[in-house]
Motif scaffolding. Structure first.
Motif, PDB file in Angstrom:
ATOM      1  N   PHE A  63     128.507 -61.899 -30.477  1.00 33.12           N
ATOM      2  CA  PHE A  63     127.425 -61.122 -29.882  1.00 33.12           C
ATOM      3  C   PHE A  63     126.616 -60.470 -30.989  1.00 33.12           C
ATOM      4  CE2 PHE A  63     129.008 -61.784 -25.761  1.00 33.12           C
ATOM      5  CZ  PHE A  63     130.365 -61.540 -25.727  1.00 33.12           C
ATOM      6  N   TRP A  64     125.327 -60.405 -30.798  1.00 31.22           N
ATOM      7  CA  TRP A  64     124.434 -59.726 -31.725  1.00 31.22           C
ATOM      8  C   TRP A  64     123.835 -58.508 -31.038  1.00 31.22           C
ATOM      9  CZ3 TRP A  64     124.004 -60.607 -36.801  1.00 31.22           C
ATOM     10  CH2 TRP A  64     124.506 -61.817 -37.291  1.00 31.22           C
ATOM     11  N   TYR A  65     123.937 -57.372 -31.752  1.00 34.88           N
ATOM     12  CA  TYR A  65     123.442 -56.108 -31.218  1.00 34.88           C
ATOM     13  C   TYR A  65     122.404 -55.512 -32.166  1.00 34.88           C
ATOM     14  CZ  TYR A  65     127.722 -56.320 -28.401  1.00 34.88           C
ATOM     15  OH  TYR A  65     128.710 -56.715 -27.550  1.00 34.88           O
ATOM     16  N   VAL A 117     133.580 -48.239 -24.780  1.00 35.41           N
ATOM     17  CA  VAL A 117     133.164 -49.607 -24.514  1.00 35.41           C
ATOM     18  C   VAL A 117     134.121 -50.231 -23.508  1.00 35.41           C
ATOM     19  CG1 VAL A 117     132.664 -51.858 -25.512  1.00 35.41           C
ATOM     20  CG2 VAL A 117     132.313 -49.793 -26.871  1.00 35.41           C
ATOM     21  N   VAL A 118     133.576 -50.781 -22.462  1.00 26.90           N
ATOM     22  CA  VAL A 118     134.400 -51.403 -21.423  1.00 26.90           C
ATOM     23  C   VAL A 118     134.234 -52.909 -21.484  1.00 26.90           C
ATOM     24  CG1 VAL A 118     134.881 -51.564 -18.956  1.00 26.90           C
ATOM     25  CG2 VAL A 118     134.244 -49.368 -19.961  1.00 26.90           C
ATOM     26  N   LEU A 145     130.525 -57.051 -23.605  1.00 26.00           N
ATOM     27  CA  LEU A 145     131.015 -55.689 -23.509  1.00 26.00           C
ATOM     28  C   LEU A 145     129.911 -54.782 -22.964  1.00 26.00           C
ATOM     29  CD1 LEU A 145     132.673 -55.531 -27.034  1.00 26.00           C
ATOM     30  CD2 LEU A 145     133.776 -56.057 -24.861  1.00 26.00           C
ATOM     31  N   VAL A 146     130.325 -53.703 -22.308  1.00 26.15           N
ATOM     32  CA  VAL A 146     129.371 -52.718 -21.796  1.00 26.15           C
ATOM     33  C   VAL A 146     129.577 -51.437 -22.588  1.00 26.15           C
ATOM     34  CG1 VAL A 146     128.503 -51.504 -19.775  1.00 26.15           C
ATOM     35  CG2 VAL A 146     129.562 -53.763 -19.506  1.00 26.15           C
ATOM     36  N   PHE A 147     128.520 -50.994 -23.242  1.00 24.10           N
ATOM     37  CA  PHE A 147     128.609 -49.847 -24.144  1.00 24.10           C
ATOM     38  C   PHE A 147     128.093 -48.572 -23.482  1.00 24.10           C
ATOM     39  CE2 PHE A 147     129.595 -51.541 -28.358  1.00 24.10           C
ATOM     40  CZ  PHE A 147     129.448 -52.895 -28.136  1.00 24.10           C
ATOM     41  N   GLY A 148     128.782 -47.468 -23.763  1.00 23.23           N
ATOM     42  CA  GLY A 148     128.210 -46.167 -23.468  1.00 23.23           C
ATOM     43  C   GLY A 148     127.233 -45.807 -24.575  1.00 23.23           C
TER      44      GLY A 148
END
Lengths: 115, 112
Positions: A34-36, B91-92, B100-103
């Motif tokens: 994944f790239w953020y 992170v969930v 992933l789902v980030f806060g």
């Protein structure tokens, strides 16, 4: 734990040029990376999901022609910012998933400054 | 929609004091939850990982809790140090082939 190496850690480039960022999984195979992107004082925002051997999936609002992602092997994914502009200046981080989808390891990040 | 909300947004505490950071999520299905520490200009570093069946897990001065029924997690930092100053991100990880789902993180500042 598994190691993800991201290079370079910092880069300054002129507006209009292209910059390539590498993300390598050193001791494991990552079928998905994944790239953020992270702007100052903001959280990590997913740009795209990169699967080995196939085209990347981009998030809404991310220009696929501007942010080229190549995931040609199980240990390397690259993000190329083409025709960079000052607004592209940001912190870019990759994350590699170990098979089984329960472990995610991050690279050290790349600070891109476009002048 | 899968979301992770953290509170407070920022926090300033004196060195040596304790603090607790909160994370509420609406992610479903749920695989695991991680707390990361991110120093300025650095990549996130994992502190703890919590699976569905785990309620409490400690890592040194860090203790994470998880209530899967209420979908809440907390990170408790004991005897804070100046080096604890960083952003703490919840992170969930949903099940399956999803990102992933980030806060948005809690920015902690520990002052002398």
């Amino acid at each position: 734990g598994a190691v993800v190496s991201q290079h370079p850690s910092r880069v300054i480039c002129k507006s209009g040029t292209s910059v390539k960022i590498e993300c390598r999984s050193l001791d494991f195979q990552a079928t998905t990376m994944f790239w953020y992107r992270q702007f100052p004082k903001q959280s990590l925002m997913l740009m795209a999901t990169s699967n080995e051997g196939s085209k990347a999936t981009y998030e809404q609002g991310v220009e696929k022609d501007k942010f080229l992602i190549n995931h040609a092997s199980l240990t390397l994914s690259t993000l190329t910012v083409t025709s960079a502009h000052p607004e592209d200046s940001s912190f870019y981080i990759c994350s590699a998933l170990v098979s089984g989808w329960t472990e995610a390891f991050f690279g050290q990040g790349t600070r891109l400054t476009v002048v | 929609k899968n979301q992770v909300e953290q509170s407070p947004q920022s926090l300033i505490i004196l060195e040596g004091k304790n603090c607790t950071l909160q994370c509420n999520y609406t992610v479903s299905p749920f695989s695991n939850l991680r707390w990361y520490k991110q120093d300025t200009g650095r990549g996130p570093v994992s502190l703890t990982i919590m699976t569905f069946s785990e309620n409490t897990k400690s890592n040194g001065r860090y203790t994470a809790t998880l209530d899967a029924d209420t979908k809440q997690s907390s990170l408790h930092i004991t005897a804070s140090q100046l080096s604890d100053s960083a952003s703490y991100i919840c992170v969930v990880n949903p099940s399956g082939n999803t990102p992933l789902v980030f806060g948005k993180g809690t920015r902690l500042s520990v002052i002398a």
